[in-house]
Scaffold this motif. Structure first.
Motif, PDB file in Angstrom:
ATOM      1  N   PRO A  27      10.280  -8.479   5.509  1.00  0.00           N
ATOM      2  CA  PRO A  27      10.461  -8.646   6.961  1.00  0.00           C
ATOM      3  C   PRO A  27      10.895  -7.376   7.671  1.00  0.00           C
ATOM      4  N   ASP A  28      11.531  -6.460   6.955  1.00  0.00           N
ATOM      5  CA  ASP A  28      12.078  -5.271   7.600  1.00  0.00           C
ATOM      6  C   ASP A  28      11.170  -4.049   7.517  1.00  0.00           C
ATOM      7  N   GLY A  29       9.959  -4.193   7.094  1.00  0.00           N
ATOM      8  CA  GLY A  29       9.120  -3.010   7.006  1.00  0.00           C
ATOM      9  C   GLY A  29       7.708  -3.305   6.551  1.00  0.00           C
ATOM     10  N   ARG A  30       6.850  -2.237   6.585  1.00  0.00           N
ATOM     11  CA  ARG A  30       5.461  -2.341   6.166  1.00  0.00           C
ATOM     12  C   ARG A  30       5.274  -1.623   4.831  1.00  0.00           C
ATOM     13  N   LEU A  31       4.149  -1.938   4.164  1.00  0.00           N
ATOM     14  CA  LEU A  31       3.833  -1.313   2.884  1.00  0.00           C
ATOM     15  C   LEU A  31       3.433   0.135   3.106  1.00  0.00           C
ATOM     16  N   SER A  32       3.793   0.989   2.159  1.00  0.00           N
ATOM     17  CA  SER A  32       3.428   2.403   2.254  1.00  0.00           C
ATOM     18  C   SER A  32       1.938   2.575   1.998  1.00  0.00           C
ATOM     19  N   THR A  33       1.438   3.731   2.413  1.00  0.00           N
ATOM     20  CA  THR A  33       0.008   4.026   2.238  1.00  0.00           C
ATOM     21  C   THR A  33      -0.376   4.053   0.764  1.00  0.00           C
ATOM     22  N   GLU A  34       0.496   4.619  -0.090  1.00  0.00           N
ATOM     23  CA  GLU A  34       0.195   4.692  -1.523  1.00  0.00           C
ATOM     24  C   GLU A  34       0.084   3.297  -2.134  1.00  0.00           C
ATOM     25  N   ILE A  35       0.993   2.387  -1.767  1.00  0.00           N
ATOM     26  CA  ILE A  35       0.950   1.030  -2.320  1.00  0.00           C
ATOM     27  C   ILE A  35      -0.288   0.296  -1.835  1.00  0.00           C
ATOM     28  N   LEU A  36      -0.605   0.462  -0.544  1.00  0.00           N
ATOM     29  CA  LEU A  36      -1.820  -0.175  -0.025  1.00  0.00           C
ATOM     30  C   LEU A  36      -3.064   0.345  -0.740  1.00  0.00           C
ATOM     31  N   GLY A  37      -3.099   1.663  -1.022  1.00  0.00           N
ATOM     32  CA  GLY A  37      -4.235   2.231  -1.737  1.00  0.00           C
ATOM     33  C   GLY A  37      -4.384   1.650  -3.140  1.00  0.00           C
ATOM     34  N   GLU A  38      -3.265   1.486  -3.845  1.00  0.00           N
ATOM     35  CA  GLU A  38      -3.317   0.900  -5.184  1.00  0.00           C
ATOM     36  C   GLU A  38      -3.783  -0.555  -5.131  1.00  0.00           C
ATOM     37  N   MET A  39      -3.316  -1.311  -4.121  1.00  0.00           N
ATOM     38  CA  MET A  39      -3.732  -2.713  -3.996  1.00  0.00           C
ATOM     39  C   MET A  39      -5.226  -2.824  -3.720  1.00  0.00           C
ATOM     40  N   GLN A  40      -5.725  -1.975  -2.837  1.00  0.00           N
ATOM     41  CA  GLN A  40      -7.155  -2.009  -2.550  1.00  0.00           C
ATOM     42  C   GLN A  40      -7.980  -1.612  -3.773  1.00  0.00           C
ATOM     43  N   SER A  41      -7.442  -0.680  -4.575  1.00  0.00           N
ATOM     44  CA  SER A  41      -8.131  -0.296  -5.813  1.00  0.00           C
ATOM     45  C   SER A  41      -8.204  -1.471  -6.779  1.00  0.00           C
ATOM     46  N   ILE A  42      -7.115  -2.224  -6.896  1.00  0.00           N
ATOM     47  CA  ILE A  42      -7.102  -3.405  -7.781  1.00  0.00           C
ATOM     48  C   ILE A  42      -8.114  -4.437  -7.311  1.00  0.00           C
ATOM     49  N   MET A  43      -8.179  -4.662  -5.989  1.00  0.00           N
ATOM     50  CA  MET A  43      -9.111  -5.649  -5.451  1.00  0.00           C
ATOM     51  C   MET A  43     -10.554  -5.249  -5.713  1.00  0.00           C
ATOM     52  N   ARG A  44     -10.865  -3.954  -5.609  1.00  0.00           N
ATOM     53  CA  ARG A  44     -12.234  -3.496  -5.882  1.00  0.00           C
ATOM     54  C   ARG A  44     -12.574  -3.636  -7.364  1.00  0.00           C
ATOM     55  N   LEU A  45     -11.631  -3.267  -8.230  1.00  0.00           N
ATOM     56  CA  LEU A  45     -11.892  -3.315  -9.674  1.00  0.00           C
ATOM     57  C   LEU A  45     -12.131  -4.734 -10.163  1.00  0.00           C
ATOM     58  N   HIS A  46     -11.378  -5.677  -9.630  1.00  0.00           N
ATOM     59  CA  HIS A  46     -11.443  -7.043 -10.142  1.00  0.00           C
ATOM     60  C   HIS A  46     -12.195  -7.997  -9.218  1.00  0.00           C
ATOM     61  N   SER A  47     -12.683  -7.465  -8.078  1.00  0.00           N
ATOM     62  CA  SER A  47     -13.462  -8.276  -7.127  1.00  0.00           C
ATOM     63  C   SER A  47     -12.692  -9.525  -6.714  1.00  0.00           C
ATOM     64  N   ILE A  48     -11.497  -9.329  -6.230  1.00  0.00           N
ATOM     65  CA  ILE A  48     -10.664 -10.445  -5.825  1.00  0.00           C
ATOM     66  C   ILE A  48     -10.229 -10.256  -4.374  1.00  0.00           C
ATOM     67  N   SER A  49      -9.823 -11.355  -3.754  1.00  0.00           N
ATOM     68  CA  SER A  49      -9.379 -11.336  -2.366  1.00  0.00           C
ATOM     69  C   SER A  49      -7.883 -11.029  -2.310  1.00  0.00           C
ATOM     70  N   PRO A  50      -7.356 -10.700  -1.126  1.00  0.00           N
ATOM     71  CA  PRO A  50      -5.912 -10.460  -1.006  1.00  0.00           C
ATOM     72  C   PRO A  50      -5.066 -11.662  -1.436  1.00  0.00           C
ATOM     73  N   GLN A  51      -5.555 -12.886  -1.139  1.00  0.00           N
ATOM     74  CA  GLN A  51      -4.800 -14.067  -1.537  1.00  0.00           C
ATOM     75  C   GLN A  51      -4.740 -14.192  -3.064  1.00  0.00           C
ATOM     76  N   GLU A  52      -5.861 -13.931  -3.751  1.00  0.00           N
ATOM     77  CA  GLU A  52      -5.872 -13.967  -5.220  1.00  0.00           C
ATOM     78  C   GLU A  52      -4.974 -12.874  -5.797  1.00  0.00           C
ATOM     79  N   LEU A  53      -4.973 -11.722  -5.138  1.00  0.00           N
ATOM     80  CA  LEU A  53      -4.092 -10.637  -5.580  1.00  0.00           C
ATOM     81  C   LEU A  53      -2.631 -11.066  -5.459  1.00  0.00           C
ATOM     82  N   MET A  54      -2.322 -11.808  -4.395  1.00  0.00           N
ATOM     83  CA  MET A  54      -0.966 -12.297  -4.203  1.00  0.00           C
ATOM     84  C   MET A  54      -0.569 -13.253  -5.330  1.00  0.00           C
ATOM     85  N   TYR A  55      -1.484 -14.145  -5.704  1.00  0.00           N
ATOM     86  CA  TYR A  55      -1.197 -15.085  -6.796  1.00  0.00           C
ATOM     87  C   TYR A  55      -0.935 -14.335  -8.107  1.00  0.00           C
ATOM     88  N   LYS A  56      -1.754 -13.334  -8.387  1.00  0.00           N
ATOM     89  CA  LYS A  56      -1.578 -12.573  -9.629  1.00  0.00           C
ATOM     90  C   LYS A  56      -0.251 -11.808  -9.610  1.00  0.00           C
TER      91      LYS A  56
END
Length: 677
Positions: A15-44
């Motif tokens: 609630p007190d802040g946003r994700l850093s650019t580096e973390i967002l980049g890693e998350m997007q890389s994971i989503m591309r590698l595994h072909s998953i949506s943000p919601q599925e990434l959240m579950y994992k």
């Protein structure tokens, strides 16, 4: 891209802040590698947090990279599993399952070499034969039902999709062939002894079996520590008494000293992984001899040594600088005395065998009784993947033909590792008194093992049958070693059957026999460290058996080998990629004292192992590995002991002293391939 970052921030950001650019980049890389949506990434991520500890797992760059690596590891494991399944299906998919009787190619040796065209001109006038189904049925969807228990090595059962009989074939080439013999100059009569009104042998237990009824899986660290320490201290007393050493000769090997001392302790390794090696050898002391500490060992390359983890050794040397104990001499551990019997008792035994081998007025016996015949076998008693106990039936037939005096059967009888037991697919034939869908493991044991034993004792009522359990037995309620007896009443066993502990030492007439179904030989072989003459020794099996006799214990290895390096059982899960490990040693360390030899050295030591079967005389003890009675696709072996009577001459009788049994001189042992007569 902006919408994706917004969604990730909504799902993951605090609630007190946003994700850093580096973390967002890693998350997007994971989503591309595994072909998953943000919601599925959240579950994992939530699953990963729970696994790692939700309270301590913070979303930062290091953690997200660890999370990414964990997902990649899972993906690689799944990929390997799928490759394993594809390979297995490729190998087994073309394996023909037609029965031998119908001319099928059971082992796939004729695959592609013969035509599948139906044979014309059938004897019955039928020109068309049913085409065999050459696909291996799935374990879960196609259960196999045993219709009968024939005397041969083919147990018919019905394929779930077809009425065509299918047979599980076991190669019987060389059935009855003797593979190894010791004391071949002694006779092994094939004819049965004269019928008597009572059994020819009497059995006495040298083991306090009531002590084995302890509560398993309730081990206390203090009890385990005291048991391990007591074993070291006991050997100090043994060595001191045998070599007449003063108390001052023994010392603490972990304390720096320029004087030579005798150090007694347990061989161990300072490496967490890998085999025992001269570079990682350490000596573990007891609290009395060295405050329980360990000290590295220095040993010359040319020295003669033979070590394994848990071995109690006596080493002479010094620890000059406090860093390591340099060995100058390895002191031999004294052997236990030989088992002995009074001359009067030998006379009674020989009289019970049918005639007297002890002459009252001459040095030579006037007549020798028929020798004692003892058959020894070890499980498994059924091949995979079906429950087929025809090897056991053949052994019982042989026991009835020879009118054997004793039959020693060591577990496992229904092993956990057997696919039919593991999946609960042990359907009984229609002749069984209970419905297949209501059958339990006890019902399976009663049908396949108890019933044949009942038939044997009806034919030969004077036989003694001994059952030794195994920690791999699904019917054993006691899961730890040392192991309590099987429940005789529950299993419906005959009066002539005795259920004993694992291990156990019994005296059959004047022969002390020690037995343990725990595979100690393969444990020593897997972790053995040798040098000098021991390394050049060709008789490896005899050398390892000698270590067991020297250590005065049925399982002196500690700690036992991890389950991972042991040979794996081929699982047959629903997906085809299930892997199971062997049961392992399952030691209850606080009760290991129950595994020690009792007072004397056994005349015969039965140590079943997955290693090659053998019979050898080691340090005055006849050591036998009967092998397994049944292998995965072929019959196994058993041991036949032929014990001739002990002769007592006049001088020995007049002295009236205990006489060594000397079984190693008058016992012939044959390792025989099961099958046939």
């Amino acid at each position: 891209m902006a919408d994706l970052e917004t969604e990730l921030n909504e799902l993951f950001s605090m609630p007190d802040g946003r994700l850093s650019t580096e973390i967002l980049g890693e998350m997007q890389s994971i989503m591309r590698l595994h072909s998953i949506s943000p919601q599925e990434l959240m579950y994992k991520w939530e699953s990963y947090s729970i696994k790692m500890g939700a309270e301590t797992t913070q979303l930062d760059l290091k953690t997200i990279r660890d999370f990414k690596k964990d997902l990649q590891d899972i993906l690689e494991r799944e990929s390997r599993g799928k490759t394993h399944v594809a390979s297995a299906n490729k190998k087994t998919g073309a394996t023909p399952r037609a029965g031998i009787g119908s001319g099928g190619d059971v082992f796939g040796m004729l695959d592609g070499l013969v035509s599948s065209t139906p044979r014309s001109g059938a004897v019955n006038g039928s020109a068309i034969k049913r085409k065999s189904n050459f696909e291996t049925p799935a374990v879960k969807s196609n259960k196999q039902h045993a219709n009968s228990s024939p005397s041969g090595f083919e147990t018919p059962h019905t394929n779930g999709d077809s009425t065509t009989p299918v047979t599980t074939s076991i190669i019987t080439d060389g059935a009855g062939q003797i593979q190894e013999t010791i004391n071949a100059h002694l006779d092994a009569p094939e004819d049965a002894p004269p019928k008597l009104s009572e059994p020819r042998i009497k059995i006495k237990s040298n083991t306090e079996m009531q002590k084995f009824a302890y509560k398993s899986m309730a081990m206390k660290l203090s009890d385990a520590s005291e048991t391990l320490d007591d074993r070291i201290d006991d050997f100090v007393s043994i060595l001191q008494a045998h070599y007449s050493l003063p108390e001052s000769s023994f010392g603490n090997p972990t304390a720096p000293s320029t004087s030579e001392i005798v150090a007694v302790g347990r061989i161990a390794s300072d490496a967490t992984e890998g085999k025992l090696h001269p570079a990682n050898l350490v000596l573990e002391t007891s609290r009395r001899t060295g405050a329980g500490r360990r000290i590295p060992l220095q040993i010359d390359d040319h020295s003669n040594y033979d070590f394994f983890p848990g071995q109690i050794v006596a080493l002479k040397g010094m620890n000059a600088n406090g860093d390591a104990f340099r060995i100058s001499e390895i002191i031999s551990i004294p052997s236990l005395p030989e088992a002995a019997t009074l001359p009067s008792d030998i006379d009674l035994i020989n009289a019970r065998l049918g005639s007297s081998a002890s002459a009252e007025d001459s040095d030579e016996p006037s007549e020798s009784p028929h020798p004692t015949t003892i058959l020894v076998a070890s499980g498994p008693y059924t091949p995979s993947p079906t429950l087929d106990f025809t090897a056991l039936h053949a052994l019982l037939t042989r026991a009835a033909t020879l009118q054997a005096d004793a039959l020693l059967l060591l577990g496992p009888f229904l092993p956990f590792s057997h696919p039919a037991v593991r999946h609960g697919e042990f359907d009984l034939p229609s002749s069984a008194p209970i419905a297949p869908d209501q059958a339990t493991l006890v019902d399976v044991f009663r049908h396949y093992i108890s019933a044949p034993l009942h038939r044997l004792v009806q034919q030969h009522p004077h036989i003694h049958i001994i059952l030794v359990p195994s920690t791999d037995d699904a019917i054993a309620k006691h899961v730890s070693w040392p192991q309590d007896r099987l429940q005789k009443k529950e299993l419906g066993l005959a009066r002539q059957v005795s259920c004993v502990t694992n291990p156990v030492t019994l005296t059959l007439n004047d022969v002390a026999i020690g037995m343990s179904s725990q595979d100690v030989l393969s444990e020593i072989r897997a972790q053995n460290c040798t040098g000098g003459k021991a390394k050049m020794e060709r008789d490896v099996l005899g050398r390892m058996a000698g270590l067991v006799v020297q250590q005065r214990h049925f399982f002196p290895v500690f700690p036992p080998a991890k389950r991972a390096p042991l040979p794996r059982e081929e699982g047959e899960g629903e997906d085809g990629d299930e892997e199971r490990l062997r049961t392992g040693a399952s030691l209850d360390v606080g009760f290991l004292k129950l595994g020690e030899f009792v007072g004397v050295r056994p005349d015969v030591l039965v140590l079943p192992s997955v290693l090659n079967p053998f019979a050898k005389v080691v340090q005055g003890t006849t050591v036998i590995n009967p092998g397994t009675l049944s292998k995965r696709r072929a019959p196994g072996t058993y041991a036949r002991m032929t014990v001739h009577a002990r002769n007592v001459i006049v001088e020995e009788r007049e002295r009236g002293e205990l006489l060594g049994n000397r079984v190693y001189e008058r016992c012939r042992v044959d390792i025989v391939k099961i099958g046939g007569s």
